[in-house]
Scaffold this motif. Structure first.
Motif, short mmCIF file in Angstrom:
data_model
loop_
_atom_site.label_atom_id
_atom_site.label_comp_id
_atom_site.label_asym_id
_atom_site.label_seq_id
_atom_site.Cartn_x
_atom_site.Cartn_y
_atom_site.Cartn_z
N LYS A 108 1.00 -1.13 -0.15
CA LYS A 108 0.22 -0.27 -0.37
C LYS A 108 0.81 1.18 0.29
CE LYS A 108 -4.38 -1.12 1.63
NZ LYS A 108 -5.37 -1.50 3.13
N ASN A 110 2.75 3.70 -1.76
CA ASN A 110 3.00 4.86 -2.81
C ASN A 110 4.34 5.44 -3.24
OD1 ASN A 110 -0.31 4.33 -3.53
ND2 ASN A 110 -0.36 5.95 -2.72
N LYS A 124 -1.79 4.21 0.86
CA LYS A 124 -3.15 3.72 1.72
C LYS A 124 -3.53 3.32 3.02
CE LYS A 124 -4.66 4.17 -3.12
NZ LYS A 124 -5.77 5.77 -3.49
N ASN A 125 -4.54 4.22 3.57
CA ASN A 125 -4.73 3.84 4.98
C ASN A 125 -5.47 2.81 5.10
OD1 ASN A 125 -6.94 4.73 4.53
ND2 ASN A 125 -6.16 6.77 5.87
N ASN A 128 -8.65 2.66 3.42
CA ASN A 128 -8.53 2.64 1.48
C ASN A 128 -8.38 4.38 0.64
OD1 ASN A 128 -7.48 1.12 -0.25
ND2 ASN A 128 -8.78 0.90 -1.55
N LYS A 129 -7.47 4.95 1.41
CA LYS A 129 -7.78 6.48 1.54
C LYS A 129 -5.80 7.29 1.86
CE LYS A 129 -12.14 7.99 3.05
NZ LYS A 129 -12.45 8.71 3.61
N ASP A 130 -5.81 8.06 0.50
CA ASP A 130 -4.78 8.40 0.44
C ASP A 130 -4.38 9.07 1.92
OD1 ASP A 130 -3.81 8.01 -2.17
OD2 ASP A 130 -4.31 9.35 -2.85
N ASP A 131 -2.97 8.65 2.57
CA ASP A 131 -2.68 9.03 3.81
C ASP A 131 -0.93 9.28 2.89
OD1 ASP A 131 -2.15 10.18 6.48
OD2 ASP A 131 -3.90 8.27 6.64
#
Length: 154
Positions: A108, A110, A124-125, A128-131
């Motif tokens: 996960k 990036n 992705k946390n 499933n959101k960008d973090d």
């Protein structure tokens, strides 16, 4: 592959599947970690815990001071109560101020940005959101390990 290294607020442990942010670097600590999500303790929550713990520490010091000033004549319960309150509140005070504790699946991640003793990991946390996580004062050994790791996964 299993390795760990120190950063400003704790340790980073790495195995074949996860990157773990821990307080001690002990591998047994990684068993109970979950992925970071929106439900994880926020910075505001940690500040509240730290603030309340500080107030309880002040109360404990007051009880111990009062016990000392009265030479123990005003209630024998104050000494053990003060010591217990002091120990518990100091534990929560320092625990709340420590670094993040969670795991990031390697698949996960990036990208990673490197600068002098600093690292920013985009991933992705659990939701499933960008973090991202900014990690300061990373040991040179750690930067080398993470660079090699990202090179191997690309």
């Amino acid at each position: 592959m299993k390795d760990f290294f120190k950063y400003e607020k704790g340790y980073i442990n790495i195995d074949a599947t996860y990157l773990y942010l821990t307080q001690t670097g002990n591998w047994s600590e990684t068993d109970s970690l979950a992925e970071k999500s929106a439900k994880s303790k926020s910075i505001a929550t940690r500040k509240k815990i730290k603030t309340y713990s500080f107030y309880v520490m002040l109360l404990a010091f007051s009880l111990l001071l009062y016990f000392n000033v009265t030479n123990g004549k005003s209630g024998k319960f104050m000494l053990p109560l003060g010591i217990i309150l002091l120990l518990i509140s100091s534990f929560y005070y320092f625990r709340a101020g420590s670094g993040s504790q969670y795991k990031i699946p390697l698949h996960k991640i990036n990208t990673m940005e490197y600068s002098f003793k600093s690292l920013k990991i985009y991933f992705k946390n659990a939701d499933n959101k960008d973090d991202f996580e900014r990690i300061e004062n990373v040991e040179p050994k750690g930067i080398t390990i993470l660079k090699e790791l990202k090179f191997l996964n690309s």
